[in-house]
Design an enzyme around this catalytic site. Structure first.
Site, short mmCIF file in Angstrom:
data_model
loop_
_atom_site.label_atom_id
_atom_site.label_comp_id
_atom_site.label_asym_id
_atom_site.label_seq_id
_atom_site.Cartn_x
_atom_site.Cartn_y
_atom_site.Cartn_z
N ASP A 71 -1.93 5.91 1.32
CA ASP A 71 -1.15 4.73 1.00
C ASP A 71 0.29 4.85 1.48
O ASP A 71 1.04 5.69 0.98
CB ASP A 71 -1.20 4.51 -0.53
CG ASP A 71 -0.50 3.23 -0.97
OD1 ASP A 71 -0.14 2.42 -0.10
OD2 ASP A 71 -0.34 3.05 -2.19
N GLY A 72 0.64 4.01 2.45
CA GLY A 72 2.04 3.90 2.87
C GLY A 72 2.26 4.15 4.35
O GLY A 72 1.89 5.18 4.89
N SER A 93 -2.67 -4.14 0.97
CA SER A 93 -1.81 -4.19 -0.21
C SER A 93 -1.15 -5.55 -0.27
O SER A 93 -0.46 -5.95 0.67
CB SER A 93 -0.74 -3.11 -0.13
OG SER A 93 0.31 -3.44 -1.02
N GLY A 115 -0.09 -2.55 4.03
CA GLY A 115 0.61 -3.73 3.53
C GLY A 115 1.24 -4.50 4.66
O GLY A 115 0.68 -5.49 5.15
N MET A 163 2.16 2.33 -10.60
CA MET A 163 3.38 3.13 -10.38
C MET A 163 4.27 2.87 -11.59
O MET A 163 5.33 2.22 -11.49
CB MET A 163 4.04 2.72 -9.06
CG MET A 163 3.27 3.23 -7.85
SD MET A 163 3.75 2.39 -6.34
CE MET A 163 2.70 0.96 -6.46
N ASP A 204 -0.32 -3.26 -6.18
CA ASP A 204 0.75 -2.33 -6.54
C ASP A 204 1.52 -2.81 -7.77
O ASP A 204 2.22 -3.82 -7.71
CB ASP A 204 1.72 -2.19 -5.36
CG ASP A 204 1.10 -1.40 -4.22
OD1 ASP A 204 0.60 -0.30 -4.48
OD2 ASP A 204 1.12 -1.90 -3.07
N MET A 256 0.00 9.62 -1.30
CA MET A 256 1.10 8.71 -0.92
C MET A 256 1.76 9.27 0.33
O MET A 256 2.25 10.40 0.34
CB MET A 256 2.14 8.62 -2.04
CG MET A 256 1.70 7.90 -3.30
SD MET A 256 1.12 6.21 -3.05
CE MET A 256 2.51 5.43 -2.26
N PHE A 265 8.31 0.75 -2.36
CA PHE A 265 8.56 -0.32 -1.39
C PHE A 265 7.53 -0.30 -0.27
O PHE A 265 7.07 0.77 0.14
CB PHE A 265 9.97 -0.14 -0.77
CG PHE A 265 11.05 -0.12 -1.81
CD1 PHE A 265 11.59 -1.31 -2.29
CD2 PHE A 265 11.50 1.09 -2.33
CE1 PHE A 265 12.57 -1.28 -3.29
CE2 PHE A 265 12.48 1.12 -3.32
CZ PHE A 265 13.02 -0.07 -3.80
N GLY A 266 7.23 -1.50 0.24
CA GLY A 266 6.40 -1.60 1.43
C GLY A 266 7.27 -1.41 2.66
O GLY A 266 8.50 -1.36 2.57
N GLY A 267 6.61 -1.31 3.80
CA GLY A 267 7.34 -1.30 5.07
C GLY A 267 8.09 -0.03 5.40
O GLY A 267 8.98 -0.04 6.25
N MET A 282 4.50 -2.00 -10.31
CA MET A 282 5.73 -1.18 -10.40
C MET A 282 6.55 -1.62 -11.59
O MET A 282 6.73 -2.82 -11.82
CB MET A 282 6.56 -1.39 -9.13
CG MET A 282 5.80 -1.08 -7.86
SD MET A 282 6.86 -1.38 -6.44
CE MET A 282 5.73 -0.94 -5.12
N HIS A 311 -5.76 -3.94 -2.63
CA HIS A 311 -4.88 -2.93 -3.23
C HIS A 311 -3.72 -3.64 -3.93
O HIS A 311 -3.00 -4.44 -3.32
CB HIS A 311 -4.36 -1.99 -2.14
CG HIS A 311 -3.53 -0.86 -2.65
ND1 HIS A 311 -4.07 0.33 -3.10
CD2 HIS A 311 -2.18 -0.74 -2.78
CE1 HIS A 311 -3.09 1.14 -3.48
NE2 HIS A 311 -1.93 0.52 -3.29
N HIS A 344 -3.02 0.12 -8.40
CA HIS A 344 -2.19 1.32 -8.23
C HIS A 344 -1.03 1.24 -9.21
O HIS A 344 -0.08 0.49 -8.99
CB HIS A 344 -1.72 1.37 -6.77
CG HIS A 344 -0.84 2.53 -6.44
ND1 HIS A 344 -0.11 2.60 -5.28
CD2 HIS A 344 -0.58 3.68 -7.11
CE1 HIS A 344 0.58 3.73 -5.25
NE2 HIS A 344 0.31 4.39 -6.36
C1 DX5 Z 1 4.23 1.69 -1.88
C2 DX5 Z 1 2.92 1.02 -2.22
C3 DX5 Z 1 2.08 0.77 -1.01
C4 DX5 Z 1 2.71 -0.20 -0.05
C5 DX5 Z 1 2.06 -0.10 1.30
O1 DX5 Z 1 4.92 1.94 -3.06
O2 DX5 Z 1 2.18 1.82 -3.10
O3 DX5 Z 1 0.80 0.33 -1.40
O4 DX5 Z 1 2.65 -1.51 -0.49
O5 DX5 Z 1 2.79 -0.90 2.15
P1 DX5 Z 1 3.02 -0.50 3.68
O6 DX5 Z 1 1.67 -0.48 4.31
O7 DX5 Z 1 3.88 -1.60 4.18
O8 DX5 Z 1 3.69 0.84 3.70
ZN ZN Z 2 0.00 1.33 -3.37
#
Ligand code: DX5
Ligand code: ZN
Length: 216
Positions: A174-175, A7, A196, A67, A34, A136, A142-144, A36, A32, A65
Site C-alpha cells: 500500500d502506497g 484506494s 490510489g 489508520m 482508508d 506500507m 496521505f495519497g500520492g 484516518m 481499499h 484500512h
Molecule cells: C496511505 C493510504 C494509501 C493511499 C494510497 O496512507 O493508506 O492507501 O491512499 O494512495 P497512493 O496510491 O496514491 O499512494
Molecule cells: Zn491504505
C-alpha cells in the site's frame, strides 16, 4: 491471481457512490478504504457513516484500512456495516493478537499492517493467525507519495515467511504504486496491490486500471 485494490482516498468525495460504481465496472477487485483519525496519522479522512452509505454501490469486497489509535474499539462496527477485510496497524494496538482474533471471530478477514519504519520480523508470529499482511510502502496519512524502495525487500521477506509457514496468506502493498513499479511489487511477492492516485489520475479510471493491470 493478483488483485488490484483501488484506494478511494484519491476519489472525489462529493460523488463517492458514482466513483465506486466506476471502479467496479472498470475491473477493480477490491475496494481499499482508508480510515484516518488525525491521531495515529496526521490526517483525517472519513468514518463509519460514509462506509455504511457507500456499501450499497458495489458487491466488491471492502478492505478497510484502519489508520487509527485503539482500533479494537471500532472493528465490530466496521464489521457490522459490511467490511470484508479489516487491517489494523501493529503500531497502534498493544494487544494485536487479541484484536486480530477478535476480527476473525466477527466473520471478517483480519489483517495486520506495518509502517515503513517497522521491520517485518514483528509479523512472524502474527502470520500464524492473520489472513493478510499489509506492507506500507509510504508513511501512512496521505495519497500520492513516492514508493519507498526498501519496501521490495520487506515484501520478499514476508513472502518467504508465508512460504515457510505454508499458509496461503494475502500480501498487500500500500502506497506509491504506479504503472512503472507495479510489476516489481508483484514479482517481489505481493498479491493484493493498492493504488490510489494511479487509479484516479486524469479522471480516467477505466484506462488507468487497464494500464495498471496490463503493466503487471
Ligand atoms: C496511505 C493510504 C494509501 C493511499 C494510497 O496512507 O493508506 O492507501 O491512499 O494512495 P497512493 O496510491 O496514491 O499512494
Ligand atoms: Zn491504505
Amino acid at each position: 491471481m493478483i488483485k488490484l485494490a483501488p484506494s478511494i482516498l484519491a476519489a472525489d468525495f462529493s460523488k463517492l457512490g458514482e466513483e465506486i460504481k466506476k471502479l467496479d465496472e472498470a475491473g477493480a477487485d477490491i475496494i481499499h478504504i482508508d480510515i484516518m483519525d488525525g491521531n495515529f496519522v496526521p490526517n483525517i479522512s472519513f468514518g463509519l457513516p460514509v462506509v455504511r452509505d457507500i456499501r450499497k454501490y458495489t458487491k466488491l469486497p471492502f478492505d478497510v484500512h484502519l489508520m487509527i489509535e485503539e482500533p479494537s474499539k471500532y472493528v465490530e462496527q466496521f464489521a457490522k456495516i459490511g467490511a470484508d477485510i479489516i487491517s489494523i496497524h501493529y503500531e497502534s494496538d498493544k494487544h494485536i493478537d487479541r484484536t486480530l482474533n477478535y476480527i476473525k471471530s466477527l466473520g471478517v478477514k483480519a489483517a495486520v499492517a506495518i509502517n515503513p519504519g517497522t521491520p517485518t520480523t514483528v509479523l512472524r508470529d502474527l502470520m500464524n493467525i492473520a489472513d493478510m499482511v499489509v506492507i506500507m510502502s509510504v508513511n501512512p496519512g496521505f495519497g500520492g507519495q513516492k514508493y519507498i524502495d526498501y519496501s521490495y525487500d520487506k515484501i520478499r521477506e514476508i513472502k518467504s515467511y508465508a512460504d515457510k509457514l505454508g499458509r496461503d496468506i494475502l500480501i498487500e502493498v500500500d502506497g506509491g504504486v504506479d504503472k512503472d513499479n507495479i510489476k516489481k511489487v508483484k514479482d517481489a511477492g505481493a498479491n493484493v496491490i493498492v493504488a490510489g492516485s494511479a487509479v484516479f489520475k486524469n479522471g480516467d479510471i477505466k484506462k488507468n486500471i487497464e494500464l495498471l493491470k496490463g503493466s503487471m
